[in-house]
Design a protein around this motif. Structure first.
Motif, PDB file in Angstrom:
ATOM      1  N   ALA A 216       0.629  -1.216  -0.194  1.00 18.31           N
ATOM      2  CA  ALA A 216      -0.167   0.001   0.145  1.00 18.31           C
ATOM      3  C   ALA A 216       0.943   1.437   0.092  1.00 18.31           C
ATOM      4  O   ALA A 216       0.455   2.479  -0.462  1.00 18.31           O
ATOM      5  CB  ALA A 216      -0.888   0.040   1.132  1.00 18.31           C
ATOM      6  N   THR A 217       2.034   1.139   0.318  1.00 20.74           N
ATOM      7  CA  THR A 217       2.954   2.165   0.621  1.00 20.74           C
ATOM      8  C   THR A 217       3.937   2.601  -0.731  1.00 20.74           C
ATOM      9  O   THR A 217       4.925   3.290  -0.573  1.00 20.74           O
ATOM     10  CB  THR A 217       3.634   2.354   1.866  1.00 20.74           C
ATOM     11  OG1 THR A 217       4.568   1.324   1.782  1.00 20.74           O
ATOM     12  CG2 THR A 217       2.847   2.189   2.810  1.00 20.74           C
ATOM     13  N   GLN A 231       8.933   5.321   2.397  1.00 17.07           N
ATOM     14  CA  GLN A 231       7.597   4.748   2.619  1.00 17.07           C
ATOM     15  C   GLN A 231       7.235   4.991   4.180  1.00 17.07           C
ATOM     16  O   GLN A 231       7.746   5.128   4.959  1.00 17.07           O
ATOM     17  CB  GLN A 231       7.751   3.349   2.296  1.00 17.07           C
ATOM     18  CG  GLN A 231       7.617   3.068   0.993  1.00 17.07           C
ATOM     19  CD  GLN A 231       7.921   1.535   0.653  1.00 17.07           C
ATOM     20  OE1 GLN A 231       7.706   0.669   1.318  1.00 17.07           O
ATOM     21  NE2 GLN A 231       8.503   1.127  -0.552  1.00 17.07           N
ATOM     22  N   ASP A 232       5.692   5.099   4.149  1.00 16.45           N
ATOM     23  CA  ASP A 232       5.029   5.363   5.493  1.00 16.45           C
ATOM     24  C   ASP A 232       4.946   4.007   6.174  1.00 16.45           C
ATOM     25  O   ASP A 232       4.145   3.169   6.009  1.00 16.45           O
ATOM     26  CB  ASP A 232       3.650   6.059   5.362  1.00 16.45           C
ATOM     27  CG  ASP A 232       3.092   6.184   6.789  1.00 16.45           C
ATOM     28  OD1 ASP A 232       3.537   5.827   7.662  1.00 16.45           O
ATOM     29  OD2 ASP A 232       1.921   6.855   6.642  1.00 16.45           O
ATOM     30  N   ARG A 235       1.803   2.314   7.839  1.00 18.20           N
ATOM     31  CA  ARG A 235       0.810   1.760   6.982  1.00 18.20           C
ATOM     32  C   ARG A 235       1.227   0.287   6.232  1.00 18.20           C
ATOM     33  O   ARG A 235       0.649  -0.332   5.610  1.00 18.20           O
ATOM     34  CB  ARG A 235       0.918   2.755   5.732  1.00 18.20           C
ATOM     35  CG  ARG A 235       0.032   4.014   6.127  1.00 18.20           C
ATOM     36  CD  ARG A 235      -0.132   4.870   4.742  1.00 18.20           C
ATOM     37  NE  ARG A 235      -0.914   4.159   3.844  1.00 18.20           N
ATOM     38  CZ  ARG A 235      -0.695   4.381   2.422  1.00 18.20           C
ATOM     39  NH1 ARG A 235       0.136   4.957   1.988  1.00 18.20           N
ATOM     40  NH2 ARG A 235      -1.657   3.710   1.659  1.00 18.20           N
ATOM     41  N   TRP A 236       2.374  -0.223   6.833  1.00 18.03           N
ATOM     42  CA  TRP A 236       2.704  -1.516   6.587  1.00 18.03           C
ATOM     43  C   TRP A 236       1.739  -2.588   7.215  1.00 18.03           C
ATOM     44  O   TRP A 236       1.289  -2.205   8.223  1.00 18.03           O
ATOM     45  CB  TRP A 236       4.008  -1.868   6.824  1.00 18.03           C
ATOM     46  CG  TRP A 236       5.086  -1.266   6.116  1.00 18.03           C
ATOM     47  CD1 TRP A 236       4.825  -0.246   4.962  1.00 18.03           C
ATOM     48  CD2 TRP A 236       6.556  -1.232   5.863  1.00 18.03           C
ATOM     49  NE1 TRP A 236       5.968  -0.083   4.194  1.00 18.03           N
ATOM     50  CE2 TRP A 236       7.072  -0.433   4.986  1.00 18.03           C
ATOM     51  CE3 TRP A 236       7.340  -1.761   6.877  1.00 18.03           C
ATOM     52  CZ2 TRP A 236       8.527  -0.145   4.891  1.00 18.03           C
ATOM     53  CZ3 TRP A 236       8.817  -1.646   6.796  1.00 18.03           C
ATOM     54  CH2 TRP A 236       9.300  -0.860   5.787  1.00 18.03           C
ATOM     55  N   ASP A 237       1.520  -3.525   6.535  1.00 15.81           N
ATOM     56  CA  ASP A 237       0.486  -4.695   7.068  1.00 15.81           C
ATOM     57  C   ASP A 237       1.313  -5.453   8.231  1.00 15.81           C
ATOM     58  O   ASP A 237       1.871  -6.367   7.802  1.00 15.81           O
ATOM     59  CB  ASP A 237       0.040  -5.498   6.114  1.00 15.81           C
ATOM     60  CG  ASP A 237      -1.007  -6.581   6.459  1.00 15.81           C
ATOM     61  OD1 ASP A 237      -1.071  -6.773   7.677  1.00 15.81           O
ATOM     62  OD2 ASP A 237      -1.492  -7.212   5.716  1.00 15.81           O
TER      63      ASP A 237
END
Length: 381
Positions: A216-217, A231-232, A235-237
């Protein structure tokens, strides 16, 4: 209707038909017909034994097709008797189907397409949409692949390494059309992990989960690439990361290291760092040392040069890079990055622009072009 259930049953149903004497190409066609029938019937009347229902319908379709083909009438004496109704056989030929679909005689693109169709249960239209090619083109590719493996003995041992390579190719295609190939590759690899106890299968599954956790990032809202360092991480899974790390630790504990476990270990170290600055680059270099030892891959050596540049400074990374073939894909982009880290902005800007001209896809080209433009702006001040 549970589409995931349908897809998960596909390989075992296909294996049963082949085991009964159907040739692979005809059996695969019959199974696809049965899946279409299930999509039509199951929403209103799902059977208590879905696998047995699919086997029965697919076998009838196969017999009908065989009887209609006059060139195959000689086989009808062997195939004419339909098996008695009852539970589907418990024998699971899923693993043999993986081996068959990743047969060395197939090109990588054909092996991927056949795996998605025969093991993944996707339709030709879905596969064509995922690869952005006409349905007729994909149908021809799959037909050629089926003809190629039709006479291959079904009970012969296969090569796990080839199967994993095909699944990783599927995963790296990512997403396009209405089929998420990355998620599909994870689903199929889970099936393989359930069918075979092999540390490298676990390693590949862990690698996929750890990479997918950052999905997603990886791109901005406008579609542009976001480098790992930007990357944020919030927001990692985290659930996928935890699962991937757990699978990897179990695989590594068996002390049978392979390339996918080594790659997953690198991904796990990135996932473990709360910030870019906290990344354990020294340990990442050590894992790349293992990967180079296992594969002697130029790509692994290139990635190792980046890691050395982070662990020991950009000049150390550039020294590692100097030993690599100048034509290696993405080498120029890595050189640009390391020169920028070393403060040589003019050389970095030139190399970013050069790398953009040979980028393998539009997203990378745009990213590298922006990097060059950014440095040119800094230099002009």
């Amino acid at each position: 209707m549970d589409e995931v259930l349908l897809r998960s049953l596909t390989p075992s149903v296909l294996g049963i038909l082949v085991r009964r004497g159907a040739d692979f190409a005809a059996a695969e066609d019959a199974v696809q017909d049965a899946l279409v029938e299930a999509v039509r019937v199951w929403p209103e009347d799902q059977p208590r034994d879905p696998k047995g229902w699919l086997v029965a319908v697919a076998w009838r379709r196969f017999l009908d097709a065989t009887r209609a083909d006059t060139a195959r009438r000689r086989r009808e004496g062997r195939l004419d008797e339909e098996p008695a109704p009852g539970p589907a056989p418990t024998v699971d030929d899923t693993l043999q189907l993986y081996f068959l679909c990743a047969h060395p005689s197939l090109t990588p693109s054909s092996a991927v397409a056949l795996t998605l169709r025969a093991v993944g249960g996707l339709t030709t239209r879905q596969i064509a949409g995922a690869y952005l090619v006409p349905e007729a083109t994909m149908a021809q590719r799959i037909s050629r692949a089926k003809r190629t493996v039709t006479d291959v003995r079904f009970d012969r041992p296969g090569d796990v390494t080839t199967v994993l390579r095909v699944l990783y190719l599927v995963f790296n295609e990512g997403y396009s059309g209405d089929v998420d190939l990355a998620a599909e590759a994870i689903r199929i690899t889970r099936q393989l992990a359930a069918a075979i106890d092999h540390p490298e299968v676990a390693g590949l599954l862990a690698l996929m989960l750890l990479h997918h956790a950052r999905r997603a990032t990886r791109t901005a809202p406008d579609g542009s690439l976001v480098p790992l360092a930007e990357q944020d991480r919030g927001r990692w899974d985290t659930a996928s990361i935890a699962e991937g790390v757990g699978i990897l630790q179990s695989a590594l504990a068996r002390d049978r290291l392979g390339e996918y476990q080594a790659q997953a270990a690198v991904a796990a170290l990135h996932a473990d760092a709360l910030t870019t600055e906290e990344t354990d680059w020294v340990q990442i270099v050590e894992w790349y040392d293992e990967l180079v030892r296992l594969t002697d891959s130029p790509v692994a050596r290139l990635n190792r040069a980046v890691a050395v540049g982070e662990a020991d400074g950009p000049r150390a990374g550039l020294a590692e890079l100097a030993a690599l073939d100048a034509s290696l894909p993405r080498r120029t982009a890595v050189a640009a990055y390391l020169h920028e880290r070393d403060g040589d902005l003019a050389t970095a800007a030139r190399l970013y622009a050069e790398a953009a001209r040979t980028a393998p896809n539009l997203a990378e080209r745009d990213h590298l072009t922006r990097q060059a433009a950014r440095l040119h702006t800094l230099l002009s001040r």
